[in-house]
Design a protein around this motif. Structure first.
Motif, PDB file in Angstrom:
ATOM      1  N   ASP A 130       0.896  -1.056   0.091  1.00  0.00           N
ATOM      2  CA  ASP A 130      -0.024   0.014  -0.064  1.00  0.00           C
ATOM      3  C   ASP A 130       0.734   1.384   0.022  1.00  0.00           C
ATOM      4  OD1 ASP A 130      -2.276  -1.595   0.095  1.00  0.00           O
ATOM      5  OD2 ASP A 130      -2.409  -1.628   2.023  1.00  0.00           O
ATOM      6  N   TYR A 131       1.631   1.674  -1.208  1.00  0.00           N
ATOM      7  CA  TYR A 131       2.553   2.588  -1.269  1.00  0.00           C
ATOM      8  C   TYR A 131       2.569   2.869  -2.664  1.00  0.00           C
ATOM      9  CZ  TYR A 131       5.758  -1.005  -1.313  1.00  0.00           C
ATOM     10  OH  TYR A 131       6.576  -2.276  -1.579  1.00  0.00           O
ATOM     11  N   VAL A 132       3.091   3.950  -3.301  1.00  0.00           N
ATOM     12  CA  VAL A 132       3.071   4.264  -4.687  1.00  0.00           C
ATOM     13  C   VAL A 132       4.545   4.242  -4.939  1.00  0.00           C
ATOM     14  CG1 VAL A 132       2.447   5.786  -6.567  1.00  0.00           C
ATOM     15  CG2 VAL A 132       0.860   5.314  -4.424  1.00  0.00           C
ATOM     16  N   LEU A 133       5.046   3.616  -6.233  1.00  0.00           N
ATOM     17  CA  LEU A 133       6.589   3.629  -6.580  1.00  0.00           C
ATOM     18  C   LEU A 133       6.274   4.572  -7.937  1.00  0.00           C
ATOM     19  CD1 LEU A 133       7.236  -0.031  -6.296  1.00  0.00           C
ATOM     20  CD2 LEU A 133       8.138   1.845  -5.003  1.00  0.00           C
ATOM     21  N   THR A 134       7.451   4.869  -8.500  1.00  0.00           N
ATOM     22  CA  THR A 134       7.727   5.787  -9.694  1.00  0.00           C
ATOM     23  C   THR A 134       7.162   4.917 -10.900  1.00  0.00           C
ATOM     24  OG1 THR A 134       9.924   5.306 -10.043  1.00  0.00           O
ATOM     25  CG2 THR A 134       9.461   7.374  -8.615  1.00  0.00           C
ATOM     26  N   GLY A 135       7.336   3.672 -10.606  1.00  0.00           N
ATOM     27  CA  GLY A 135       6.854   2.640 -11.874  1.00  0.00           C
ATOM     28  C   GLY A 135       6.745   1.259 -11.390  1.00  0.00           C
ATOM     29  N   GLY A 136       6.255   0.483 -12.208  1.00  0.00           N
ATOM     30  CA  GLY A 136       6.144  -1.022 -11.930  1.00  0.00           C
ATOM     31  C   GLY A 136       7.360  -1.738 -12.116  1.00  0.00           C
ATOM     32  N   GLU A 137       8.502  -1.294 -12.439  1.00  0.00           N
ATOM     33  CA  GLU A 137       9.659  -1.914 -12.782  1.00  0.00           C
ATOM     34  C   GLU A 137      10.166  -2.688 -11.481  1.00  0.00           C
ATOM     35  OE1 GLU A 137       8.910   0.167 -16.094  1.00  0.00           O
ATOM     36  OE2 GLU A 137       8.998   0.918 -14.127  1.00  0.00           O
ATOM     37  N   LEU A 138      10.293  -2.190 -10.341  1.00  0.00           N
ATOM     38  CA  LEU A 138      10.543  -2.497  -8.950  1.00  0.00           C
ATOM     39  C   LEU A 138       9.768  -3.605  -8.645  1.00  0.00           C
ATOM     40  CD1 LEU A 138      11.987   0.680  -7.259  1.00  0.00           C
ATOM     41  CD2 LEU A 138      13.319  -1.186  -8.216  1.00  0.00           C
ATOM     42  N   ALA A 139       8.467  -3.279  -8.830  1.00  0.00           N
ATOM     43  CA  ALA A 139       7.427  -4.443  -8.364  1.00  0.00           C
ATOM     44  C   ALA A 139       7.603  -5.696  -9.098  1.00  0.00           C
ATOM     45  CB  ALA A 139       5.923  -3.962  -8.674  1.00  0.00           C
ATOM     46  N   ALA A 140       7.923  -5.537 -10.378  1.00  0.00           N
ATOM     47  CA  ALA A 140       8.183  -6.481 -11.345  1.00  0.00           C
ATOM     48  C   ALA A 140       9.394  -7.479 -10.820  1.00  0.00           C
ATOM     49  CB  ALA A 140       8.399  -6.118 -12.826  1.00  0.00           C
ATOM     50  N   MET A 141      10.320  -6.741 -10.419  1.00  0.00           N
ATOM     51  CA  MET A 141      11.632  -7.440  -9.819  1.00  0.00           C
ATOM     52  C   MET A 141      11.296  -8.012  -8.470  1.00  0.00           C
ATOM     53  SD  MET A 141      14.460  -4.438 -10.277  1.00  0.00           S
ATOM     54  CE  MET A 141      14.415  -3.280 -11.700  1.00  0.00           C
ATOM     55  N   VAL A 142      10.453  -7.420  -7.624  1.00  0.00           N
ATOM     56  CA  VAL A 142      10.040  -8.151  -6.562  1.00  0.00           C
ATOM     57  C   VAL A 142       9.294  -9.584  -6.678  1.00  0.00           C
ATOM     58  CG1 VAL A 142       8.472  -7.971  -4.593  1.00  0.00           C
ATOM     59  CG2 VAL A 142       9.781  -6.233  -5.019  1.00  0.00           C
ATOM     60  N   VAL A 143       8.302  -9.543  -7.660  1.00  0.00           N
ATOM     61  CA  VAL A 143       7.528 -10.682  -8.155  1.00  0.00           C
ATOM     62  C   VAL A 143       8.536 -11.684  -8.627  1.00  0.00           C
ATOM     63  CG1 VAL A 143       5.818 -11.405  -9.678  1.00  0.00           C
ATOM     64  CG2 VAL A 143       5.281  -9.391  -8.298  1.00  0.00           C
ATOM     65  N   ILE A 144       9.346 -11.229  -9.554  1.00  0.00           N
ATOM     66  CA  ILE A 144      10.318 -12.152 -10.125  1.00  0.00           C
ATOM     67  C   ILE A 144      11.284 -13.085  -9.074  1.00  0.00           C
ATOM     68  CG2 ILE A 144      12.382 -12.664 -12.074  1.00  0.00           C
ATOM     69  CD1 ILE A 144      10.885 -10.058 -13.520  1.00  0.00           C
ATOM     70  N   ASP A 145      11.817 -12.075  -8.246  1.00  0.00           N
ATOM     71  CA  ASP A 145      12.765 -12.626  -7.115  1.00  0.00           C
ATOM     72  C   ASP A 145      11.864 -13.626  -6.331  1.00  0.00           C
ATOM     73  OD1 ASP A 145      13.715 -12.640  -4.325  1.00  0.00           O
ATOM     74  OD2 ASP A 145      15.315 -11.544  -5.447  1.00  0.00           O
ATOM     75  N   ALA A 146      10.489 -13.345  -5.975  1.00  0.00           N
ATOM     76  CA  ALA A 146       9.672 -14.293  -4.983  1.00  0.00           C
ATOM     77  C   ALA A 146       9.546 -15.535  -5.751  1.00  0.00           C
ATOM     78  CB  ALA A 146       8.648 -13.583  -4.639  1.00  0.00           C
ATOM     79  N   LEU A 147       9.328 -15.368  -6.970  1.00  0.00           N
ATOM     80  CA  LEU A 147       8.776 -16.651  -8.006  1.00  0.00           C
ATOM     81  C   LEU A 147       9.965 -17.410  -8.149  1.00  0.00           C
ATOM     82  CD1 LEU A 147       6.058 -15.149 -10.358  1.00  0.00           C
ATOM     83  CD2 LEU A 147       5.754 -16.095  -8.074  1.00  0.00           C
ATOM     84  N   SER A 148      10.878 -16.932  -8.558  1.00  0.00           N
ATOM     85  CA  SER A 148      12.291 -17.805  -8.890  1.00  0.00           C
ATOM     86  C   SER A 148      12.722 -18.743  -7.841  1.00  0.00           C
ATOM     87  CB  SER A 148      13.247 -16.639  -9.384  1.00  0.00           C
ATOM     88  OG  SER A 148      13.700 -15.747  -8.421  1.00  0.00           O
ATOM     89  N   ARG A 149      12.777 -18.193  -6.706  1.00  0.00           N
ATOM     90  CA  ARG A 149      13.172 -19.006  -5.468  1.00  0.00           C
ATOM     91  C   ARG A 149      12.274 -20.155  -5.286  1.00  0.00           C
ATOM     92  NH1 ARG A 149      12.008 -17.642  -0.648  1.00  0.00           N
ATOM     93  NH2 ARG A 149      14.098 -17.789   0.132  1.00  0.00           N
ATOM     94  N   LEU A 150      11.072 -20.032  -5.604  1.00  0.00           N
ATOM     95  CA  LEU A 150      10.108 -21.291  -5.592  1.00  0.00           C
ATOM     96  C   LEU A 150      10.326 -22.215  -6.656  1.00  0.00           C
ATOM     97  CD1 LEU A 150       7.088 -19.260  -4.138  1.00  0.00           C
ATOM     98  CD2 LEU A 150       8.741 -20.562  -2.892  1.00  0.00           C
ATOM     99  N   VAL A 151      11.058 -21.860  -7.568  1.00  0.00           N
ATOM    100  CA  VAL A 151      11.056 -22.984  -8.835  1.00  0.00           C
ATOM    101  C   VAL A 151      12.093 -23.951  -8.384  1.00  0.00           C
ATOM    102  CG1 VAL A 151      11.967 -23.301 -11.259  1.00  0.00           C
ATOM    103  CG2 VAL A 151      10.635 -21.302 -10.438  1.00  0.00           C
ATOM    104  N   PRO A 152      11.304 -25.145  -8.800  1.00  0.00           N
ATOM    105  CA  PRO A 152      12.423 -26.443  -8.132  1.00  0.00           C
ATOM    106  C   PRO A 152      13.685 -26.484  -8.746  1.00  0.00           C
ATOM    107  CG  PRO A 152      10.092 -27.184  -8.920  1.00  0.00           C
ATOM    108  CD  PRO A 152      10.107 -25.793  -9.127  1.00  0.00           C
ATOM    109  N   GLY A 153      14.599 -26.689  -7.682  1.00  0.00           N
ATOM    110  CA  GLY A 153      15.875 -26.514  -8.161  1.00  0.00           C
ATOM    111  C   GLY A 153      16.717 -25.279  -7.900  1.00  0.00           C
ATOM    112  N   VAL A 154      16.148 -24.277  -7.944  1.00  0.00           N
ATOM    113  CA  VAL A 154      16.539 -23.105  -7.701  1.00  0.00           C
ATOM    114  C   VAL A 154      17.289 -22.831  -6.183  1.00  0.00           C
ATOM    115  CG1 VAL A 154      16.485 -20.398  -7.542  1.00  0.00           C
ATOM    116  CG2 VAL A 154      15.305 -21.823  -9.444  1.00  0.00           C
ATOM    117  N   ILE A 155      16.584 -23.232  -5.075  1.00  0.00           N
ATOM    118  CA  ILE A 155      17.013 -23.246  -3.908  1.00  0.00           C
ATOM    119  C   ILE A 155      16.594 -24.515  -3.348  1.00  0.00           C
ATOM    120  CG2 ILE A 155      16.545 -22.253  -1.496  1.00  0.00           C
ATOM    121  CD1 ILE A 155      15.889 -19.711  -2.736  1.00  0.00           C
ATOM    122  N   GLU A 156      17.639 -24.867  -2.511  1.00  0.00           N
ATOM    123  CA  GLU A 156      17.309 -26.302  -1.742  1.00  0.00           C
ATOM    124  C   GLU A 156      16.138 -26.354  -1.226  1.00  0.00           C
ATOM    125  OE1 GLU A 156      19.655 -29.003   1.621  1.00  0.00           O
ATOM    126  OE2 GLU A 156      20.403 -27.238   0.993  1.00  0.00           O
ATOM    127  N   ALA A 157      15.359 -27.321  -1.272  1.00  0.00           N
ATOM    128  CA  ALA A 157      14.083 -27.477  -0.976  1.00  0.00           C
ATOM    129  C   ALA A 157      13.809 -27.455   0.800  1.00  0.00           C
ATOM    130  CB  ALA A 157      13.472 -28.777  -1.374  1.00  0.00           C
TER     131      ALA A 157
END
Length: 313
Positions: free
Chosen positions: A132-159
């Protein structure tokens, strides 16, 4: 996992996507991220993708035509298109798990300026906000989403590293310690040095629940289970005190005790809960009904009844 990003500033992603866990995941082919410059889909020779809002007002609005063209070009048959916007549903670990578990690829559309032409929303499948805050653009938000999703991909991080993290089971993570065993008079808890794995597991579970209640009482893990309530009730603690302690209504506490097979003690005849005068005075000071219910450890219906009684007197 495939993620495409539509953005005005693809260069912003180069560093974060190249380093650390995400960088290694991309090198190993576990994560594939495509960056697409929205200006490449502009319809004029000046590559303009925004315009002044109809009706007047400050700022510029992203036009629908370039975004529609970019989505048509980038989207695969099974892709899920997500708009990153402060008006979307709030991103959480549960949302991250849902998106990571899907076989569909993702298209993230990053906003800028005063936002999107409203018709853009008809082109997407979901809308996500990272807070619940406003950024200058969606790029930082996209990076957050990518980071959170990537670590849940099997094999990226030890289960095993994902099992006891904050928000994995509705709890914040327990305190962590490493060498040295003592620093500035602060010692590592003896149980962690004991080698007793059962005792360590019990300590961590207890500390995770304690920390969650102290810092995030809104999380599911902060709520006591029926057996925990039953244990405290057996020591003589009443349903009203338990309700006040855990932010529940007394009726909820009694229902959970009954579900655990606990025989409830007879109710005292003395009047329970706050007086109508106290409730009316605090409510007049600006405290809401739900907050008063939480403070007094009663249901919101009780608070409403007290307010009604105060008005009639």
């Amino acid at each position: 996992m495939r993620i495409d990003v539509i953005t005005l500033f693809p260069e912003m992603f180069e560093g974060p996507l190249r380093e650390s866990i995400i960088g290694r995941a991309r090198e190993r082919g576990l994560l594939d991220v495509g960056l697409h410059d929205l200006r490449d889909y502009a319809t004029d020779r000046h590559r303009v993708v925004d315009d002044a809002p109809y009706g007047g007002g400050a700022g510029m609005v992203l036009k629908v035509e370039p975004i529609a063209a970019a989505i048509r070009d980038v989207k695969r048959d099974d892709a899920r298109v997500i708009l990153l916007s402060p008006q979307g549903r709030v991103f959480s670990q549960d949302v991250a798990r849902q998106l990571a578990a899907s076989d569909a690829s993702l298209v993230l559309v990053c906003g800028r300026y005063e936002g999107f032409d409203e018709r853009v929303r008809s082109l997407v499948d979901d809308e996500i906000s990272i807070g619940d805050y406003v950024l200058t653009g969606g790029e930082l938000a996209a990076m957050v989403v990518i980071d959170a999703l990537s670590r849940l991909v099997p094999g990226v991080i030890e289960a095993g590293s994902l099992e006891h993290e904050s928000h994995t089971s509705g709890l914040l993570e327990y305190p962590q310690f490493t060498r040295p065993p003592e620093f500035a008079g602060m010692r590592v808890p003896d149980v962690l040095l004991s080698g007793d794995h059962k005792a360590i597991a019990q300590w961590r579970a207890s500390e995770a629940r304690k920390r969650t209640r102290e810092r995030r009482p809104d999380l599911e893990g902060a709520r006591p289970d029926a057996q925990e309530l039953a244990g405290e009730y057996a020591t003589g603690v009443g349903s009203y005190r338990l309700a006040r302690k855990y932010g529940l209504s007394p009726a909820t506490v009694r229902a959970r005790l009954r579900a655990a097979g606990v025989a409830l003690r007879p109710a005292r005849q003395a009047a329970r809960g706050p007086s109508a005068e106290d409730v009316a005075r605090l409510h007049a000071s600006g405290i809401g009904v739900r907050e008063l219910a939480r403070r007094f450890g009663v249901s919101h219906v009780t608070i409403l009844n007290r307010l009604k009684r105060a008005q009639q007197s």
